[in-house]
Design an enzyme around this catalytic site. Structure first.
Site, PDB file in Angstrom:
ATOM      1  N   SER A 172      25.640  22.665  18.278  1.00  0.00           N
ATOM      2  CA  SER A 172      26.591  22.765  17.173  1.00  0.00           C
ATOM      3  C   SER A 172      28.050  22.628  17.598  1.00  0.00           C
ATOM      4  O   SER A 172      28.888  22.257  16.785  1.00  0.00           O
ATOM      5  CB  SER A 172      26.375  24.060  16.394  1.00  0.00           C
ATOM      6  N   HIS A 178      21.987  20.854  12.385  1.00  0.00           N
ATOM      7  CA  HIS A 178      22.914  19.727  12.266  1.00  0.00           C
ATOM      8  C   HIS A 178      22.225  18.366  12.301  1.00  0.00           C
ATOM      9  O   HIS A 178      22.895  17.333  12.287  1.00  0.00           O
ATOM     10  CB  HIS A 178      23.983  19.801  13.363  1.00  0.00           C
ATOM     11  N   LYS A 191      24.191  22.776   5.317  1.00  0.00           N
ATOM     12  CA  LYS A 191      24.968  21.740   6.005  1.00  0.00           C
ATOM     13  C   LYS A 191      24.748  20.403   5.293  1.00  0.00           C
ATOM     14  O   LYS A 191      25.233  20.231   4.197  1.00  0.00           O
ATOM     15  CB  LYS A 191      24.643  21.771   7.483  1.00  0.00           C
TER      16      LYS A 191
HETATM   17  C1  LIG Z   1      24.926  27.006  10.971  1.00  0.00           C
HETATM   18  C2  LIG Z   1      23.854  27.253  11.954  1.00  0.00           C
HETATM   19  C3  LIG Z   1      22.953  28.303  11.800  1.00  0.00           C
HETATM   20  C4  LIG Z   1      23.111  29.349  10.751  1.00  0.00           C
HETATM   21  O1  LIG Z   1      22.741  28.893   9.512  1.00  0.00           O
HETATM   22  P1  LIG Z   1      23.318  29.619   8.198  1.00  0.00           P
HETATM   23  O2  LIG Z   1      22.438  29.158   7.122  1.00  0.00           O
HETATM   24  O3  LIG Z   1      24.733  29.197   8.069  1.00  0.00           O
HETATM   25  O4  LIG Z   1      23.194  31.099   8.472  1.00  0.00           O
HETATM   26  C5  LIG Z   1      21.912  28.389  12.697  1.00  0.00           C
HETATM   27  N1  LIG Z   1      21.773  27.519  13.714  1.00  0.00           N
HETATM   28  C6  LIG Z   1      22.654  26.525  13.926  1.00  0.00           C
HETATM   29  C7  LIG Z   1      22.463  25.590  15.073  1.00  0.00           C
HETATM   30  C8  LIG Z   1      23.722  26.360  13.050  1.00  0.00           C
HETATM   31  O5  LIG Z   1      24.614  25.395  13.255  1.00  0.00           O
END
Ligand SMILES: *Cc1c(COP(=O)(O)O)cnc(C)c1O
Length: 384
Positions: free
Chosen positions: A175, A203, A235
């Site tokens: 990320s 992602h 996302k």
């Molecule tokens: C954003 C993210 C999460 C968390 O997800 P949310 O739904 O925002 O709690 C978990 N793992 C990764 C790799 C992320 O980028």
């Protein structure tokens, strides 16, 4: 009682202090934040679905049908037809027998490790994994080790010495760096050592692979090779929540045992309806993904032209490594003065000495907007 203010002041002196900015409207390239018009290069809304007409209409229709809230946990009476239909559609899309919705990705990652492993078992994680995977591994009570980023040899050594059940956790797309896990090597290794492998594709889901199915499709891996697949819905899908996909027995185990699944209110069913619409748009409009990839390639070409060094990323996450937290913050602030919102990522989110600007691109950015960013970067990063 310790003095919190002194701690906060020290935090600020180290340039690690974080504050929230207030946004006035929907997620899109042109936003008003803290009363100022800015161009947004920090969103995870990679396809522009957070403010997509079809997704919004599905959300509104969902509220009309189901009301505002779910009223209870999934195991009480909060599990609605909308949640169930979305789970079936996610299973179908990802190619796994079943999928289970969680309220957030953070909670999915806390729940998975704790449901599968415990005392006497082992959790192995990439050093650059997302905080929620790290926290999930620690909370499980299993022996916790980390291997150097994408270091398959070190992972093999650690797997050979692992006790009990072994669970390997990795981001699919990292990320903060935007690079990909070396799943082509990690997946067979886990099979060889009979270890569980879970990939967190927060992602990658919706954007990677020919049909946007994520990192498995990108690497052409089968569902057997990655027995546990997790992705978030806040996302690329533009809504909120997360899911874990896997075998029937895995999903039933999570329903019985994953505490962050059991002891929380189901998300509003209207969100599930909106997410179902996102999933349809992703399947019906591959040109959105093509546009995103076009924008990524254009940004990389332009950056190369002005001799800005980017990380090794083919994805929408493009890091510009700056070094010291103070300098990264100063550059980010100077960009903001020019109306460009690019976040500075600092320790503890990234290792010390690797503070960076993290540019994220969306299919909704225009070429002109990308050129504006490049011009501003050229004036700030290089001169600085
Ligand atoms: C954003 C993210 C999460 C968390 O997800 P949310 O739904 O925002 O709690 C978990 N793992 C990764 C790799 C992320 O980028």
């Amino acid at each position: 009682m310790k003095n919190l203010q002194i701690e906060l002041d020290q935090h600020r002196a180290q340039h690690l202090y974080r504050r929230r900015r207030i946004s006035e409207g929907p997620q899109q390239p042109e936003m008003v934040i803290d009363g100022r018009a800015v161009l947004n290069f920090c969103s995870n809304d990679y396809l522009g679905l957070a403010n997509h007409e079809k997704v919004k209409q599905a959300f509104i229709a969902g509220v009309k049908k189901y009301g505002a809230g779910s009223g209870a946990a999934h195991l009480v009476n909060g599990h609605c037809r909308a949640h169930h239909a979305l789970e079936e559609e996610l299973a179908e899309f990802t190619g796994y027998p079943r999928a289970l919705l969680f309220s957030t990705g953070y909670m999915a990652n806390l729940g998975l490790a704790q449901a599968l492993v415990g005392k006497g078992d082992s959790v192995l994680e990439d050093r650059l994994n997302h905080a929620s995977l790290i926290d999930g591994g620690l909370l499980s009570g299993a022996r916790f080790t980390r291997y150097a980023h994408n270091d398959v040899n070190q992972l093999e050594q650690k797997l050979a010495g692992a006790r009990g059940e072994a669970l390997v956790l990795s981001d699919g797309v990292f990320s903060m760096d935007g690079d990909l896990a070396n799943l082509a090597a990690i997946a067979p290794l886990c099979r060889k050592h009979q270890a569980w492998l879970m990939v967190d594709d927060a992602h990658g889901f919706g954007v990677l692979g020919e049909h946007g199915k994520g990192c498995l499709e990108h690497f052409q891996l089968s569902q057997n090779e990655v027995p546990i697949y997790m992705a978030t819905l806040g996302k690329a899908l533009g809504t909120s929540g997360a899911f874990i996909a896997g075998s029937d027995a895995l999903i039933e185990t999570l329903i019985q045992k994953a505490r962050p699944y059991i002891y929380t209110t189901a998300t509003p069913p209207a969100i599930a309806e909106a997410t179902r619409a996102s999933l349809q748009v992703i399947q019906a409009q591959p040109e959105m993904r093509a546009q995103l990839n076009d924008n990524i390639a254009y940004f990389k070409r332009c950056a190369e032209h002005i001799a800005i060094t980017l990380g090794d990323s083919q994805t929408a996450i493009q890091p510009i490594i700056i070094g010291e937290a103070e300098r990264a913050v100063a550059i980010s602030e100077r960009l903001l003065e020019q109306g460009l919102l690019v976040t500075a990522i600092r320790p503890p989110t990234v290792p010390k000495g690797t503070a960076r600007l993290r540019v994220t691109l969306s299919a909704t950015h225009t070429r002109t907007q990308i050129e504006q960013l490049i011009e501003a970067l050229s004036a700030t990063v290089q001169v600085d």
